[in-house]
Motif scaffolding. Structure first.
Motif, PDB file in Angstrom:
ATOM      1  N   ALA A 125     -15.546  -6.046  -7.622  1.00 58.75           N
ATOM      2  CA  ALA A 125     -14.890  -4.759  -7.864  1.00 58.75           C
ATOM      3  C   ALA A 125     -15.831  -3.805  -8.603  1.00 58.75           C
ATOM      4  O   ALA A 125     -15.901  -2.609  -8.290  1.00 58.75           O
ATOM      5  CB  ALA A 125     -13.611  -4.967  -8.667  1.00 58.75           C
ATOM      6  N   ILE A 126     -16.576  -4.344  -9.571  1.00 58.08           N
ATOM      7  CA  ILE A 126     -17.501  -3.511 -10.339  1.00 58.08           C
ATOM      8  C   ILE A 126     -18.640  -2.991  -9.467  1.00 58.08           C
ATOM      9  O   ILE A 126     -18.979  -1.805  -9.491  1.00 58.08           O
ATOM     10  CB  ILE A 126     -18.071  -4.315 -11.531  1.00 58.08           C
ATOM     11  N   ASP A 127     -19.238  -3.874  -8.665  1.00 56.08           N
ATOM     12  CA  ASP A 127     -20.457  -3.536  -7.932  1.00 56.08           C
ATOM     13  C   ASP A 127     -20.223  -2.924  -6.554  1.00 56.08           C
ATOM     14  O   ASP A 127     -21.081  -2.193  -6.049  1.00 56.08           O
ATOM     15  CB  ASP A 127     -21.329  -4.783  -7.755  1.00 56.08           C
ATOM     16  N   HIS A 128     -19.096  -3.222  -5.908  1.00 57.15           N
ATOM     17  CA  HIS A 128     -18.930  -2.841  -4.508  1.00 57.15           C
ATOM     18  C   HIS A 128     -17.780  -1.883  -4.208  1.00 57.15           C
ATOM     19  O   HIS A 128     -17.782  -1.251  -3.161  1.00 57.15           O
ATOM     20  CB  HIS A 128     -18.713  -4.098  -3.652  1.00 57.15           C
ATOM     21  N   SER A 129     -16.779  -1.809  -5.067  1.00 54.17           N
ATOM     22  CA  SER A 129     -15.546  -1.120  -4.675  1.00 54.17           C
ATOM     23  C   SER A 129     -15.664   0.394  -4.626  1.00 54.17           C
ATOM     24  O   SER A 129     -14.918   1.048  -3.891  1.00 54.17           O
ATOM     25  CB  SER A 129     -14.415  -1.492  -5.637  1.00 54.17           C
ATOM     26  N   SER A 130     -16.581   0.975  -5.421  1.00 55.85           N
ATOM     27  CA  SER A 130     -16.656   2.437  -5.583  1.00 55.85           C
ATOM     28  C   SER A 130     -15.345   2.990  -6.137  1.00 55.85           C
ATOM     29  O   SER A 130     -15.016   4.166  -5.943  1.00 55.85           O
ATOM     30  CB  SER A 130     -16.976   3.133  -4.249  1.00 55.85           C
ATOM     31  N   GLY A 131     -14.587   2.145  -6.823  1.00 57.02           N
ATOM     32  CA  GLY A 131     -13.330   2.566  -7.424  1.00 57.02           C
ATOM     33  C   GLY A 131     -13.509   2.974  -8.867  1.00 57.02           C
ATOM     34  O   GLY A 131     -14.590   2.854  -9.440  1.00 57.02           O
ATOM     35  N   THR A 132     -12.416   3.438  -9.461  1.00 58.03           N
ATOM     36  CA  THR A 132     -12.454   3.885 -10.852  1.00 58.03           C
ATOM     37  C   THR A 132     -11.769   2.908 -11.799  1.00 58.03           C
ATOM     38  O   THR A 132     -11.881   3.047 -13.009  1.00 58.03           O
ATOM     39  CB  THR A 132     -11.786   5.261 -10.995  1.00 58.03           C
TER      40      THR A 132
END
Length: 342
Positions: free
Chosen positions: A119-126
């Motif tokens: 989630a940290i490296d790939h999601s591009s989420g906030t």
């Protein structure tokens, strides 16, 4: 249609994605609202689901022991790391974590930190959340982000025809969109360490059931971001080391063996074309030995067999292909299409 068509686990899985109304759940499962309410009432009595809102605004939600939230850094600078997130969770559940078997604790830490790191490296989420549920027999964890969706991300990076093809690509292991920081092994091993593992995004879910040795692609109510759900027995005996030993060379720990469910790339139960063979074989050259599982495959065509077992195999002599769970018809078509032994 009756409640027999679904069970409480089906409803719980659907509620894990987001709050749902009885109408939305009935439409998703193709059953009546009464059938859904039958299970929701039972889950409410068990303390596993509750209703929020009233009348038309009423929604049902999954009840977890606790849910944690973290903001994700928007650059490589700063931000909380996955091991710090897991340390926070462990500090909140000291008795529950200590009550797990050693193998289950190791499996849980490995899979959860891998999914948080994704989630940290790939999601591009906030943001990313972690929901945990402990009972006398099982532990269940859901890691969810609000990013672009894992399958869409992989589809775009590898220029694949669809998100369904992206799921199959992920399932092979050693497929990563960031090779400088990842090996692509995290999802592969994580999916095999726990009893039940699911990655849901974009309306699809890749589900791995290690108790029944099964893997499939199913519809999902998760549309935005990525939601990873894992469930395993508190007394489990499957450790990360056991899984690593199954797929890695014991001398140098190189990840050199793989098992792949052929039906994951299917739009049906038949494989006839060379293009399907090429899609299946993409990435398998990373291994020294690949076991192809033909469970639920009804037929294969001459072109598919020739492309995979003759052409591709000749181009990649360092990768040995074998097959399991093939029907008599499939085994016959594959064996008759194999090149003659020298």
């Amino acid at each position: 249609m009756t409640a027999d068509r679904i069970d409480k686990e089906d409803v719980l899985t659907a509620l894990a994605s987001s709050p749902q109304s009885t109408t939305e759940l009935a439409r998703h499962f193709g059953v009546t609202r009464q059938a859904v309410l039958h299970h929701l009432s039972g889950l409410r009595e068990m303390g596993m689901a509750r209703q929020i809102g009233q009348a038309r605004a009423a929604r049902w939600v999954r009840v977890f022991t606790e849910t944690f939230y973290w903001e994700l850094p928007q650059s490589d600078d700063g931000g909380i790391a996955e091991h710090e997130m897991w340390a926070h969770v462990k500090a909140h559940f000291p008795d529950e974590i200590s009550g797990l078997s050693g193998e289950t604790r190791d499996a849980l830490e490995y899979v959860v930190t891998e999914m948080l790191n994704n989630a940290i490296d790939h999601s591009s989420g906030t943001s990313v959340s972690l929901s945990a549920l402990f009972d006398d027999t099982h532990v269940e964890v859901v890691v969810a982000d609000n990013g672009v969706g894992a399958f869409h991300h992989v589809q775009e990076h590898f220029d694949l025809p669809s998100e369904m093809d992206a799921i199959a690509h992920i399932a092979k292991g050693q497929q990563t969109t960031n090779p400088e920081r990842h090996t692509g092994q995290g999802l592969f091993f994580s999916s095999r360490v726990v009893d039940m593992f699911e990655v849901a995004a974009g309306g699809h879910a890749w589900q791995v059931d290690n108790l029944r040795n099964d893997a499939t692609i199913a519809p999902s109510m998760t549309q935005r971001g990525t939601r990873v759900t894992l469930k395993t027995d508190v007394r489990g005996t499957r450790s990360p080391r056991m899984v690593f030993d199954k797929y890695a060379d014991p001398d140098d720990y190189k990840f050199d063996r793989a098992n792949f469910r052929v039906s994951l790339i299917a739009r049906g139960t038949s494989f006839v074309s060379r293009s399907e063979a090429k899609l299946l074989a993409a990435g398998l050259e990373n291994y020294e030995a690949v076991e192809l599982d033909f469970a639920n495959v009804a037929t294969v065509g001459q072109g598919f067999v020739d492309e995979l077992f003759r052409v591709w195999a000749a181009q990649h002599p360092d990768t040995a292909l074998s097959m399991i769970n093939a029907s008599e018809e499939v085994a016959y078509m594959v064996n008759r299409g194999l090149p003659p032994r020298q």
